[in-house]
Design a protein around this motif. Sequence first.
Motif, PDB file in Angstrom:
ATOM      1  N   ALA A  33       0.874  -1.164   0.000  1.00  0.00           N
ATOM      2  CA  ALA A  33       0.000   0.000   0.000  1.00  0.00           C
ATOM      3  C   ALA A  33       0.916   1.220   0.000  1.00  0.00           C
ATOM      4  O   ALA A  33       1.886   1.266   0.759  1.00  0.00           O
ATOM      5  CB  ALA A  33      -0.899   0.021   1.227  1.00  0.00           C
ATOM      6  N   ILE A  34       0.603   2.178  -0.854  1.00  0.00           N
ATOM      7  CA  ILE A  34       1.431   3.382  -0.958  1.00  0.00           C
ATOM      8  C   ILE A  34       0.568   4.598  -0.633  1.00  0.00           C
ATOM      9  O   ILE A  34      -0.469   4.833  -1.261  1.00  0.00           O
ATOM     10  CB  ILE A  34       2.039   3.543  -2.354  1.00  0.00           C
ATOM     11  CG1 ILE A  34       2.975   2.374  -2.671  1.00  0.00           C
ATOM     12  CG2 ILE A  34       2.777   4.873  -2.451  1.00  0.00           C
ATOM     13  CD1 ILE A  34       4.225   2.297  -1.819  1.00  0.00           C
ATOM     14  N   ASP A  54      -4.042  -3.796  -4.217  1.00  0.00           N
ATOM     15  CA  ASP A  54      -4.863  -4.201  -5.365  1.00  0.00           C
ATOM     16  C   ASP A  54      -5.277  -3.028  -6.247  1.00  0.00           C
ATOM     17  O   ASP A  54      -5.895  -3.212  -7.289  1.00  0.00           O
ATOM     18  CB  ASP A  54      -6.093  -4.989  -4.909  1.00  0.00           C
ATOM     19  CG  ASP A  54      -7.027  -4.180  -4.023  1.00  0.00           C
ATOM     20  OD1 ASP A  54      -7.948  -4.776  -3.449  1.00  0.00           O
ATOM     21  OD2 ASP A  54      -6.833  -2.963  -3.895  1.00  0.00           O
ATOM     22  N   GLY A  55      -4.965  -1.822  -5.798  1.00  0.00           N
ATOM     23  CA  GLY A  55      -5.243  -0.639  -6.613  1.00  0.00           C
ATOM     24  C   GLY A  55      -6.677  -0.157  -6.584  1.00  0.00           C
ATOM     25  O   GLY A  55      -7.002   0.863  -7.189  1.00  0.00           O
ATOM     26  N   ASP A  56      -7.554  -0.875  -5.878  1.00  0.00           N
ATOM     27  CA  ASP A  56      -8.960  -0.496  -5.869  1.00  0.00           C
ATOM     28  C   ASP A  56      -9.237   0.635  -4.883  1.00  0.00           C
ATOM     29  O   ASP A  56      -8.621   0.706  -3.827  1.00  0.00           O
ATOM     30  CB  ASP A  56      -9.829  -1.698  -5.473  1.00  0.00           C
ATOM     31  CG  ASP A  56      -9.934  -2.705  -6.592  1.00  0.00           C
ATOM     32  OD1 ASP A  56     -10.317  -3.852  -6.304  1.00  0.00           O
ATOM     33  OD2 ASP A  56      -9.629  -2.344  -7.747  1.00  0.00           O
ATOM     34  N   TRP A 101       2.000  -4.726   4.181  1.00  0.00           N
ATOM     35  CA  TRP A 101       0.839  -5.623   4.187  1.00  0.00           C
ATOM     36  C   TRP A 101      -0.199  -5.212   3.154  1.00  0.00           C
ATOM     37  O   TRP A 101      -1.264  -5.831   3.065  1.00  0.00           O
ATOM     38  CB  TRP A 101       0.211  -5.650   5.584  1.00  0.00           C
ATOM     39  CG  TRP A 101       1.169  -6.172   6.607  1.00  0.00           C
ATOM     40  CD1 TRP A 101       1.853  -5.456   7.532  1.00  0.00           C
ATOM     41  CD2 TRP A 101       1.567  -7.541   6.790  1.00  0.00           C
ATOM     42  NE1 TRP A 101       2.649  -6.284   8.285  1.00  0.00           N
ATOM     43  CE2 TRP A 101       2.491  -7.556   7.867  1.00  0.00           C
ATOM     44  CE3 TRP A 101       1.214  -8.737   6.172  1.00  0.00           C
ATOM     45  CZ2 TRP A 101       3.081  -8.733   8.314  1.00  0.00           C
ATOM     46  CZ3 TRP A 101       1.801  -9.915   6.627  1.00  0.00           C
ATOM     47  CH2 TRP A 101       2.720  -9.902   7.674  1.00  0.00           C
ATOM     48  N   GLY A 102       0.084  -4.154   2.415  1.00  0.00           N
ATOM     49  CA  GLY A 102      -0.866  -3.725   1.396  1.00  0.00           C
ATOM     50  C   GLY A 102      -2.082  -3.017   1.961  1.00  0.00           C
ATOM     51  O   GLY A 102      -3.078  -2.850   1.257  1.00  0.00           O
ATOM     52  N   ASP A 103      -1.989  -2.571   3.218  1.00  0.00           N
ATOM     53  CA  ASP A 103      -3.131  -2.061   3.964  1.00  0.00           C
ATOM     54  C   ASP A 103      -2.990  -0.569   4.220  1.00  0.00           C
ATOM     55  O   ASP A 103      -2.043  -0.138   4.872  1.00  0.00           O
ATOM     56  CB  ASP A 103      -3.214  -2.816   5.293  1.00  0.00           C
ATOM     57  CG  ASP A 103      -4.311  -2.300   6.192  1.00  0.00           C
ATOM     58  OD1 ASP A 103      -4.304  -2.660   7.375  1.00  0.00           O
ATOM     59  OD2 ASP A 103      -5.184  -1.546   5.710  1.00  0.00           O
ATOM     60  N   CYS A 104      -3.944   0.209   3.747  1.00  0.00           N
ATOM     61  CA  CYS A 104      -3.876   1.656   3.946  1.00  0.00           C
ATOM     62  C   CYS A 104      -4.133   2.059   5.392  1.00  0.00           C
ATOM     63  O   CYS A 104      -3.822   3.192   5.768  1.00  0.00           O
ATOM     64  CB  CYS A 104      -4.878   2.365   3.030  1.00  0.00           C
ATOM     65  SG  CYS A 104      -4.325   2.476   1.311  1.00  0.00           S
TER      66      CYS A 104
END
Length: 121
Positions: A33-34, A54-56, A101-104
Motif C-alpha cells: 500500500a502506498i 490491489d489498486g482499488d 501488508w498492502g493495507d492503507c
Amino acid sequence: QLPLAESGGGLVQPGESLRLSCAAGEYTVDYYAIAWFRQAPGKEREKVSCIKDDGDLPDYADFVKGRFHTYRDNVEHTVILQMNNLEPEDTAMYYCAGNAWGDCGGEFNSWGQGTQVTVSS
C-alpha cells in the motif's frame, strides 16, 4: 523496507498541475500500500491519499478530493499522484510511504526523502 524515492515536484502557478511519482529502484511497489503525505513548514504532517496493493478504491483527504488522483503504473512499477488545480495551500514537501501488508490503515514503515511542491504566482 523499500528504498522509496519521489520525483516530479516543482514550482507551478495556482491552477496548474503536477504529477508525482513514487518508485522503489530495483524493487517493486506493486505489493505495498502506498500513501502520499505532505508537510508544510510549521505544520503537522498530513495524509493526502492512499492506494492499496490491489489498486482499488484509493482514499483521499477531503482537502484534495476531486483535484488529486492516485493510481498504479503497473508497467513502470510506480505509484502516481496526479495533482490538478493546485492551490497555494498545497505547497509542502510531499512524501510517499509504503505498508508491506498492502493495507492503507496500517503502519507505514518505508519512506522516501520527499519532493518539494511549491504553488505560487
